[in-house]
Write a protein that holds these residues in place. Sequence first.
Motif, PDB file in Angstrom:
ATOM      1  N   LYS A  66       0.859  -1.178   0.000  1.00  0.00           N
ATOM      2  CA  LYS A  66       0.000   0.000   0.000  1.00  0.00           C
ATOM      3  C   LYS A  66       0.895   1.227   0.000  1.00  0.00           C
ATOM      4  N   GLY A  67       0.796   2.019  -1.075  1.00  0.00           N
ATOM      5  CA  GLY A  67       1.652   3.190  -1.163  1.00  0.00           C
ATOM      6  C   GLY A  67       1.586   3.802  -2.547  1.00  0.00           C
ATOM      7  N   ASP A  68       2.659   4.504  -2.926  1.00  0.00           N
ATOM      8  CA  ASP A  68       2.643   5.179  -4.225  1.00  0.00           C
ATOM      9  C   ASP A  68       2.997   4.201  -5.344  1.00  0.00           C
ATOM     10  N   GLY A  69       2.579   4.558  -6.566  1.00  0.00           N
ATOM     11  CA  GLY A  69       2.741   3.656  -7.697  1.00  0.00           C
ATOM     12  C   GLY A  69       4.188   3.345  -8.027  1.00  0.00           C
ATOM     13  N   HIS A  70       5.052   4.360  -7.966  1.00  0.00           N
ATOM     14  CA  HIS A  70       6.449   4.124  -8.314  1.00  0.00           C
ATOM     15  C   HIS A  70       7.155   3.311  -7.220  1.00  0.00           C
ATOM     16  N   GLY A  71       6.713   3.471  -5.979  1.00  0.00           N
ATOM     17  CA  GLY A  71       7.221   2.614  -4.920  1.00  0.00           C
ATOM     18  C   GLY A  71       6.794   1.171  -5.130  1.00  0.00           C
ATOM     19  N   PHE A  72       5.602   0.994  -5.675  1.00  0.00           N
ATOM     20  CA  PHE A  72       5.102  -0.353  -5.990  1.00  0.00           C
ATOM     21  C   PHE A  72       5.976  -1.022  -7.045  1.00  0.00           C
ATOM     22  N   VAL A  73       6.365  -0.269  -8.053  1.00  0.00           N
ATOM     23  CA  VAL A  73       7.246  -0.821  -9.083  1.00  0.00           C
ATOM     24  C   VAL A  73       8.577  -1.239  -8.457  1.00  0.00           C
ATOM     25  N   ASN A  74       9.148  -0.387  -7.627  1.00  0.00           N
ATOM     26  CA  ASN A  74      10.426  -0.701  -6.983  1.00  0.00           C
ATOM     27  C   ASN A  74      10.306  -1.921  -6.077  1.00  0.00           C
ATOM     28  N   ALA A  75       9.223  -1.983  -5.319  1.00  0.00           N
ATOM     29  CA  ALA A  75       9.021  -3.133  -4.428  1.00  0.00           C
ATOM     30  C   ALA A  75       8.810  -4.415  -5.235  1.00  0.00           C
ATOM     31  N   SER A  76       8.106  -4.311  -6.354  1.00  0.00           N
ATOM     32  CA  SER A  76       7.884  -5.478  -7.216  1.00  0.00           C
ATOM     33  C   SER A  76       9.201  -6.021  -7.749  1.00  0.00           C
TER      34      SER A  76
END
Length: 214
Positions: A66-76
């Motif tokens: 749960k967070g910002d979209g670009h953080g989601f990409v990095n976490a992925s």
Amino acid sequence: MIIIIRNEGTDMLFEKLETSTVNVMLDKFAVKELIEFERFCRDNALWDQMHECYTKDSTVTVSWYKGDGHGFVNASSKMKTVAPHKLNNTLVWLNDGKAAAVCMASIQTRKEINGVKMDLTSYVRLVYTIVKEDSHWKIASMEAIYEKDCLIPASPEDMKPNPNSRDSYANLSKVIGSDGYEIDQDLAGDDRPELREALLARVENWLVNSSTKM
């Protein structure tokens, strides 16, 4: 039984879709293509291209993030578990430079649990808000509505595949091979990245070079 509670102001997502003009059709296709490409990037580790799918202030809410979209990409990009997506129907509603979309999907994961290979399949509806920025559609938010999931052995106990079979199609080899067919063990698959990348490179080369034959 599934109960849907409809609040005032949300009727638009339940109206019959209308594609009245060519421009509407093109915008809907562009939104659908964006959704499919973002998931394609996620499944194929195309992280730079995946970043381009999100607005700067986008948000993502899913089971593990749960967070910002670009953080989601990095976490992925740091996840160890491979979880490819299978996308089904996608519905798109437009309102000027905004779009809402609902994509029916399943997420598939294979993991060894207590020494047994297990397949987890999660069925979801991915809900998007999408905006048009400088003539390009980008994802403003993505959230998931979880429907159900199942966890089953990759192979029944009495149908264990040959240990020398390829992991990406071991059960297929077992079933079709039992009919007398010889199964090629050098096909492209995610368990043999060099074969997969060679196939994709060959197709790309064919696409960009008019004189190249497959």
